[in-house]
Design a protein around this motif. Structure first.
Motif, mmCIF file in Angstrom:
data_model
loop_
_atom_site.group_PDB
_atom_site.id
_atom_site.type_symbol
_atom_site.label_atom_id
_atom_site.label_comp_id
_atom_site.label_asym_id
_atom_site.label_seq_id
_atom_site.Cartn_x
_atom_site.Cartn_y
_atom_site.Cartn_z
ATOM 1 N N LEU A 173 -32.527 18.326 19.441
ATOM 2 C CA LEU A 173 -33.128 18.453 20.450
ATOM 3 C C LEU A 173 -33.357 16.922 21.268
ATOM 4 C CD1 LEU A 173 -35.320 21.190 18.200
ATOM 5 C CD2 LEU A 173 -33.747 21.120 20.225
ATOM 6 N N ASP A 174 -33.239 16.502 20.045
ATOM 7 C CA ASP A 174 -33.733 14.570 20.544
ATOM 8 C C ASP A 174 -33.548 14.398 22.159
ATOM 9 O OD1 ASP A 174 -35.621 12.529 21.493
ATOM 10 O OD2 ASP A 174 -33.694 11.418 20.410
ATOM 11 N N GLN A 175 -31.481 14.463 20.928
ATOM 12 C CA GLN A 175 -30.615 14.157 22.660
ATOM 13 C C GLN A 175 -30.381 15.303 23.504
ATOM 14 O OE1 GLN A 175 -28.109 11.692 22.458
ATOM 15 N NE2 GLN A 175 -27.121 12.443 24.750
ATOM 16 N N LYS A 176 -31.356 16.119 23.663
ATOM 17 C CA LYS A 176 -30.731 17.394 24.303
ATOM 18 C C LYS A 176 -31.822 17.065 25.823
ATOM 19 C CE LYS A 176 -28.785 20.595 26.569
ATOM 20 N NZ LYS A 176 -27.670 20.800 26.657
ATOM 21 N N ALA A 177 -32.892 16.722 25.095
ATOM 22 C CA ALA A 177 -34.046 16.468 25.719
ATOM 23 C C ALA A 177 -34.035 15.504 26.318
ATOM 24 C CB ALA A 177 -35.478 16.049 24.550
ATOM 25 N N LYS A 178 -33.088 14.404 26.001
ATOM 26 C CA LYS A 178 -32.750 12.721 26.774
ATOM 27 C C LYS A 178 -32.308 13.072 28.274
ATOM 28 C CE LYS A 178 -33.638 9.968 22.954
ATOM 29 N NZ LYS A 178 -33.396 8.549 22.143
ATOM 30 N N GLU A 179 -30.882 14.132 27.616
ATOM 31 C CA GLU A 179 -29.899 14.809 28.577
ATOM 32 C C GLU A 179 -31.010 14.543 29.830
ATOM 33 O OE1 GLU A 179 -27.038 16.816 27.023
ATOM 34 O OE2 GLU A 179 -26.314 14.680 25.605
ATOM 35 N N LEU A 180 -32.198 16.072 29.588
ATOM 36 C CA LEU A 180 -32.654 17.000 30.543
ATOM 37 C C LEU A 180 -33.474 16.108 31.677
ATOM 38 C CD1 LEU A 180 -33.133 19.917 28.415
ATOM 39 C CD2 LEU A 180 -31.368 19.687 30.295
ATOM 40 N N THR A 181 -34.185 15.278 30.219
ATOM 41 C CA THR A 181 -34.387 14.418 31.267
ATOM 42 C C THR A 181 -34.434 13.394 32.536
ATOM 43 O OG1 THR A 181 -36.698 13.956 29.491
ATOM 44 C CG2 THR A 181 -37.046 12.292 30.771
ATOM 45 N N GLU A 182 -32.867 13.069 31.886
ATOM 46 C CA GLU A 182 -32.988 12.296 32.479
ATOM 47 C C GLU A 182 -31.924 12.758 34.349
ATOM 48 O OE1 GLU A 182 -32.038 9.083 33.217
ATOM 49 O OE2 GLU A 182 -32.995 9.040 31.315
ATOM 50 N N ARG A 183 -31.428 14.415 33.866
ATOM 51 C CA ARG A 183 -31.227 15.777 35.255
ATOM 52 C C ARG A 183 -32.539 15.888 36.282
ATOM 53 N NH1 ARG A 183 -29.113 19.770 32.125
ATOM 54 N NH2 ARG A 183 -29.290 21.152 34.084
ATOM 55 N N ILE A 184 -33.458 15.749 35.393
ATOM 56 C CA ILE A 184 -34.658 16.327 36.040
ATOM 57 C C ILE A 184 -35.121 15.258 36.878
ATOM 58 C CG2 ILE A 184 -37.327 16.888 36.052
ATOM 59 C CD1 ILE A 184 -37.261 18.537 34.075
ATOM 60 N N LYS A 185 -34.968 13.767 36.816
ATOM 61 C CA LYS A 185 -35.646 12.707 37.127
ATOM 62 C C LYS A 185 -34.346 12.666 38.307
ATOM 63 C CE LYS A 185 -37.815 9.968 33.466
ATOM 64 N NZ LYS A 185 -37.441 8.437 32.613
#
Length: 268
Positions: free
Chosen positions: A122-134
């Motif tokens: 979940l932590d890795q997925k959250a980081k990936e999604l954060t980068e996409r949102i940015k």
């Protein structure tokens, strides 16, 4: 006769000791009687060893005596076993949680490795999604203005909003909410209510509050599940705040009034 009295006294002392020990460990009453019964049975066996020898039997009389003995033995054991409490995993989890209460750095003893693996995932997925949102936010920002600055488009509108809701849907899958809740005709609803109309009944902020604090709301008709704490109090540790808000925002879009989603009752 003196030896028999000594054996009876020893048997009673052992039985009493087992009774006190089972009480100290919070054993159910049936187990207290069970251990005391074993002590009594052992006493009887040792008393029989000193009993006079029985007359030798043979033929049909010996066979009948043997069958009667086994019938009595089977009846006693089967009757005793029927009094034992049924195994309940939830009760056992509660006992273990009680034993581990207050001890630091101890994870769930049932699924410790699974919890660690899922937390990392979940932590890795959250980081990936954060980068996409940015990246999407930067693309949507007006010329001459930094992404996220004054005048930047809200995270829940336009393309970024679609991505934010997509994050919420992904959280629904990652957290396996479908194990307890039915949505869009899929999933289960034995432990939790069907959610196709939850957006009509609760705003996004209150849905997020329910996710973080399961005791804040109770679904109408789910009193037993609420009391047993069927919805786990773990998402505040497993999910980032943005993940919770994304999931709440996605759920708030479900407003199908044809589905009888139970009414949320505010508890605190």
């Amino acid at each position: 006769m003196g030896k028999a009295i000594v054996k009876i006294i020893v048997g009673l002392v052992i039985g009493a000791g087992l009774w006190v020990a089972t009480m100290a460990f919070d054993f159910p009453p049936v187990f207290r009687w069970l251990f005391f019964g074993y002590a009594a049975l052992g006493t009887v066996v040792f008393l029989i060893l000193d009993a006079p020898t029985m007359k030798v039997m043979s033929g049909g009389k010996a066979l009948v005596s043997l069958l009667v003995f086994y019938a009595i033995l089977c009846t006693v054991y089967i009757s005793g076993a029927s009094l034992w409490p049924q195994y309940d995993p939830e009760d056992e989890k509660g006992k273990i949680a009680k034993l581990l209460k207050g001890k630091p750095n101890l994870l769930d003893p049932w699924k410790a490795e699974e919890v660690i693996a899922r937390a990392k995932e979940l932590d890795q997925k959250a980081k990936e999604l954060t980068e996409r949102i940015k990246a999407l936010g930067a693309a949507q920002a007006p010329a001459g203005q930094d992404a996220g600055g004054p005048g930047a488009p809200p995270a829940t509108t336009g393309a970024a909003g679609g991505d934010f809701l997509k994050l919420g849907e992904e959280q629904w899958q990652l957290q396996e909410c479908y194990n307890c809740h039915k949505l869009k005709g899929e999933g289960g609803k034995k432990r939790g209510p069907e959610l196709d109309n939850i957006g009509t009944l609760l705003p996004q902020d209150e849905i997020a509050r329910k996710i973080l604090d399961p005791k804040s709301y109770k679904a109408e008709g789910f009193d037993a599940e609420y009391e047993k704490g069927k919805m786990p109090d773990k998402y505040k540790d497993l999910m980032e705040p943005k993940d919770v808000q994304a999931l709440a925002a996605w759920l708030a879009t479900f407003k199908n009034t044809s589905v009888n989603t139970p009414k949320p009752i505010k508890m605190k």
